[in-house]
Design a protein around this motif. Structure first.
Motif, PDB file in Angstrom:
ATOM      1  N   THR A   4       2.071   1.532   4.892  1.00  0.00           N
ATOM      2  CA  THR A   4       0.903   2.149   5.518  1.00  0.00           C
ATOM      3  C   THR A   4       0.510   3.443   4.809  1.00  0.00           C
ATOM      4  O   THR A   4      -0.588   3.931   4.984  1.00  0.00           O
ATOM      5  N   TYR A  47     -18.412  -5.938   6.617  1.00  0.00           N
ATOM      6  CA  TYR A  47     -17.524  -4.842   6.989  1.00  0.00           C
ATOM      7  C   TYR A  47     -17.543  -4.745   8.505  1.00  0.00           C
ATOM      8  O   TYR A  47     -18.586  -4.999   9.127  1.00  0.00           O
ATOM      9  N   PRO A  48     -16.423  -4.385   9.134  1.00  0.00           N
ATOM     10  CA  PRO A  48     -16.379  -4.369  10.602  1.00  0.00           C
ATOM     11  C   PRO A  48     -17.468  -3.461  11.167  1.00  0.00           C
ATOM     12  O   PRO A  48     -17.640  -2.336  10.712  1.00  0.00           O
ATOM     13  N   ARG A  54     -19.485  -7.881   2.479  1.00  0.00           N
ATOM     14  CA  ARG A  54     -18.231  -7.500   1.853  1.00  0.00           C
ATOM     15  C   ARG A  54     -17.779  -8.667   0.998  1.00  0.00           C
ATOM     16  O   ARG A  54     -17.592  -9.775   1.506  1.00  0.00           O
ATOM     17  N   PRO A  96     -10.408   2.370   7.385  1.00  0.00           N
ATOM     18  CA  PRO A  96      -8.982   2.092   7.571  1.00  0.00           C
ATOM     19  C   PRO A  96      -8.568   0.732   7.016  1.00  0.00           C
ATOM     20  O   PRO A  96      -7.440   0.564   6.566  1.00  0.00           O
ATOM     21  N   GLU A  97      -9.506  -0.251   7.024  1.00  0.00           N
ATOM     22  CA  GLU A  97      -9.097  -1.598   6.612  1.00  0.00           C
ATOM     23  C   GLU A  97      -9.139  -1.789   5.100  1.00  0.00           C
ATOM     24  O   GLU A  97      -8.695  -2.815   4.601  1.00  0.00           O
ATOM     25  N   VAL A  98      -9.683  -0.824   4.376  1.00  0.00           N
ATOM     26  CA  VAL A  98      -9.701  -0.945   2.915  1.00  0.00           C
ATOM     27  C   VAL A  98      -8.711   0.063   2.328  1.00  0.00           C
ATOM     28  O   VAL A  98      -8.908   1.266   2.453  1.00  0.00           O
TER      29      VAL A  98
END
Lengths: 750, 79
Positions: A4, A47-48, A54, A96-98
């Motif tokens: 993380t 993308y969220p 994306r 956060p997801e990338v």
């Protein structure tokens, strides 16, 4: 290092596959390079939380797995659109997801070096390991420009690879370079700066850098780049509202005030400084042999944007596309319908009869068919749009149409989505993604379904055939044709009026400046166009398809339940009785079959009339009575919420004409006749011209299409807008139908 | 000399000039500056769109189009 922990730039956790990010200006050939680097397989999604495409693929020809993320085209790190904001957020590692990229590849258009280097130097300043892909060196050579890549590499401090992405020249070397660098251990350091700032500006930037590195120690290597951005651009703060503390914002405001009091324009100084440096670099690394005469693009543009020819060519291209979506899609559409229906029948024959069987054949397969019939139109539209974009004509279309569209407060780019909506609103709404301003895009989405799509055509055709007398108007024109034209025009006029109204009220805001690049023309690459088409179509199938399927199953349920066991067994008995009747009683087999058929039609009609949908139709009767509609039309309206053309088949069920073959004119004529014969309670004709007109007008406006609702939900990421759209279009439909019903008698249509 | 200045949109198609002042509102000017339209930049008015608006210009080797009302606010010194 834990998986993380991906904090400082360039520090990618060893346990995950390295992540490489591809970025660059619009029109620099980034997508072509992405395709060349990753081959045919790519994951396409959003993308969220936002509808920004994306795209992720895997680097081909590398020994280890390296993921490549294609960022939206970007002119600078100060975002102007949602696309650019996402690109900025990825590069600043705020999503956060990338994960933080192990390597950034900046694609630079060699034929447009200065403006491309402006962005490239901004990215280099972020401190990630960076590689420059110097694309379109062939175009630069044609323009008489030659660039010393070694020199450029020295000036920028990062490797530079000359490539021609469209033909694959240099892509192999670039791949090797990426593969080698993406797995190197990161060595973060304070990056170099590409703009020499005046002393007072530099001091303010330094102070802000200090504060930023204290607030965000994890991005301390990017603090200087970030400081420069937030100091010089107020939009940066607006587009990331939660990132900065009030104290920090106060510090920024104070710094700006100090600079202003010293007569420094804090907005333009860093931009000017960077351009000064970038033009110095360009002069150092490139030589330009002046080319006499016009470039190919100039020659084409002289015709294509000519006062007369430009408009003629534009209209011809649009007519071709429109006609293409309209007619070319028909055959594959029929095949798909036939294929899905026969598959459903086949599956249902393999199963014992019962509710599950009906659900599968009539709910699931019919629903899947409802999704699949949109595919040909979507594929065709995105093929054409891809072609227009890849050649460079799309920008010219916006250039030509901006004057007209700006009259209602929209952008030239809204033209294509609106035009496409004549064929079908779904691809039209999907095409609105090319519009940068979120408000303009929303307005376009809100009004696009007012264009009369191809699904309205069967409804208009049926009602006109049944109810509009074939009289001549003004000697040459026939009333039916005029009515058809009027329906199309009504949709267009009200769409433009509503767009204007929305821009004035609900989605008010300053009209964003038009800053539209007109890129050089280029030969389109079929593989790029097909890829674009395929990606979009898959996105439609996966995202909107599931909702459309679900709602279709619901509508099937409403139209087939509750079952009346007693009535059904009575029907079975009558059928059995008719079958058992002696064939010798002077009745031919054909007459017998016709009698069976009639019984079946009556039974199907009874089932629909007594179903939930039928009851709903009765339920809404008080609401539609003022428009002259009865409960039978109500059933049609309820059932055709699945799709407008369902109105025709529903009417045929309600009036016991039986299932209609959608493409047969004969079936439509029978139904039209049947409608003419219907008697109202007072003994007059039920489908009088004024009712038919009111009904057509209702269908011009009402959002009778679950698929559109589903796609609007997808594209706006909320249920609020599709609901609003459904309500406002419903209100328009009711209001205009009411007016039509009242006003028609004045024109002799009773 | 200030008297030499004229709005960009007053150039004839094919006319060359140098940007002297960008008088657009500071908030909306940013992107134009980032696109390289800075004071001192050579600029060419290429053409007007068939319907009279927008205008096509050439700066730093590439083509850009702007609405006329915005081009009115860009002052240039003809060459």
């Amino acid at each position: 290092m834990s998986p993380t922990d991906s904090s400082s730039p360039g520090s990618v956790p060893r346990s995950v596959r390295p992540y490489v990010v591809l970025t660059g200006n619009p029109n620099c050939g980034k997508t072509t390079l992405f395709n060349a680097l990753t081959g045919l397989r790519a994951k396409v999604g959003n993308y969220p939380g936002v509808t920004v495409e994306r795209k992720e693929g895997e680097l081909q020809g590398a020994a280890q797995n390296i993921r490549v993320l294609d960022l939206p085209g970007t002119y600078s790190l100060s975002p102007q659109s949602l696309d650019e904001q996402v690109a900025r957020d990825v590069l600043f590692h705020r999503l956060p997801e990338v994960p933080s990229p192990a390597l950034v590849i900046v694609v630079v258009d060699a034929s447009n070096l200065q403006r491309n280097l402006y962005f490239a130097t901004q990215v280099i300043e972020l401190g990630y390991p960076t590689v420059i892909a110097l694309n379109m060196v062939d175009v630069a050579t044609d323009n008489g420009v030659s660039i010393q890549t070694e020199q450029l590499s020295l000036a920028l401090g990062v490797p530079v690879h000359p490539i021609v992405a469209s033909s694959g020249v240099g892509v192999l070397e670039l791949t090797r370079s990426i593969a080698a660098r993406a797995v190197q251990p990161p060595s973060p350091s304070t990056p170099r700066l590409f703009c020499e700032l005046p002393r007072n500006y530099g001091l303010e930037a330094e102070k802000l850098t200090e504060a930023l590195s204290q607030s965000f120690p994890e991005t301390r290597y990017q603090a200087l780049a970030e400081a420069l951005l937030i100091l010089s651009d107020e939009r940066i703060v607006q587009s990331s509202p939660r990132r900065y503390s009030p104290a920090l914002l106060a510090q920024v405001a104070a710094a700006r005030q100090r600079l202003e009091s010293q007569g420094v324009d804090w907005r333009s100084v860093p931009i000017e400084a960077r351009y000064a440096r970038v033009s110095a670099i360009e002069q150092m690394v490139s030589t330009c042999a002046p080319i006499h005469g016009d470039s190919t693009t100039d020659k084409i543009d002289r015709v294509v944007t000519d006062r007369v020819w430009g408009l003629v060519i534009f209209v011809a291209i649009m007519a071709l596309i429109f006609q293409g979506i309209f007619s070319l899609a028909e055959t594959p559409k029929a095949w798909i319908e036939w294929g899905v229906e026969s598959m459903g029948r086949w599956v249902s024959r393999q199963m014992p009869p019962g509710p599950l069987n009906e659900l599968i054949e009539l709910g699931v397969f019919k629903g899947a068919g409802a999704v699949a019939v949109f595919l040909p139109q979507i594929c065709l539209l995105f093929f054409f749009i891809g072609l227009l974009e890849d050649t460079g004509y799309m920008a010219r279309a916006a250039f030509l149409m901006d004057r007209l569209m700006s009259k209602v407060g929209l952008h030239g780019k809204s033209f294509i989505p609106m035009l496409s909506s004549f064929a079908c609103a779904i691809p039209g709404i999907m095409a609105s993604r090319t519009i940068e301003s979120p408000k303009d895009r929303l307005v376009t989405i809100l009004v696009a379904p007012l264009m009369s799509c191809s699904a309205r055509l069967p409804v208009y055709t049926l009602l006109i055939a049944a109810c509009i007398p074939r009289v001549r108007v003004a000697g040459v024109l026939e009333l039916p044709g005029l009515v058809m034209l009027a329906m199309y025009l009504l949709g267009v006029i009200v769409a433009l009026a509503m767009a204007w109204l929305f821009k004035k009220t609900l989605l008010k805001g300053p009209t964003p400046m038009l800053i539209l690049e007109l890129p050089p023309y280029k030969r389109p690459l079929l593989r790029v166009v097909l890829r674009h088409m395929w990606d979009r179509s898959r996105l439609f199938l996966r995202r909107a398809g599931t909702v459309i399927l679900g709602i279709n199953i619901l509508l099937w349920f409403l139209a087939s339940y509750p079952k009346d066991r007693a009535a059904e067994s009575a029907f079975e008995q009558r059928l059995a009785l008719a079958k058992a009747a002696p064939a010798a009683a002077g009745v031919s087999t054909q007459e017998r079959d016709a009698a069976f058929e009639q019984l079946r039609k009556e039974e199907a009609g009874r089932r629909l009339r007594e179903s939930f949908a039928g009851r709903l139709g009765r339920g809404i009767e008080p609401l539609i009575r003022p428009l002259g509609f009865d409960w039978k039309i109500g059933i049609g309206i309820i059932a055709s919420f699945a799709a407008r053309e369902v109105f025709v088949s529903t009417m045929s069920l309600v009036y016991n004409v039986g299932e209609l073959d959608r493409d047969s004119d004969a079936g439509l004529q029978t139904l039209a006749q049947k409608l003419q014969e219907q008697k109202a309670a007072d003994g007059g004709a039920q489908f009088r011209p004024r009712i038919a007109l009111a009904l057509m007008v209702f269908y011009v406006f009402a959002l009778q299409c679950v698929s559109t609702v589903a796609i609007v939900r997808r594209e706006t990421n909320t249920w609020r807008w599709p609901l609003f759209q459904w309500v406002y279009m419903g209100a328009l439909a009711w209001g205009f139908a009411f007016l039509t019903y009242r006003i028609a008698p004045w024109f002799g249509l009773s | 000399m200030a008297t030499d200045l004229q709005p960009l949109s007053a150039l004839a198609p094919g006319g060359h000039a140098v940007v002297a002042d960008v008088r657009l509102a500071p908030e909306s000017r940013g992107r134009l500056l980032e696109m390289g339209l800075l004071v001192g930049t050579p600029i060419e008015l290429v053409r007007f769109a068939p319907l009279g608006d927008p205008v096509e210009i050439k700066i730093r080797g590439y083509h850009l189009s702007l609405r006329r009302q915005d081009a009115d606010q860009i002052l240039v010194r003809p060459r």
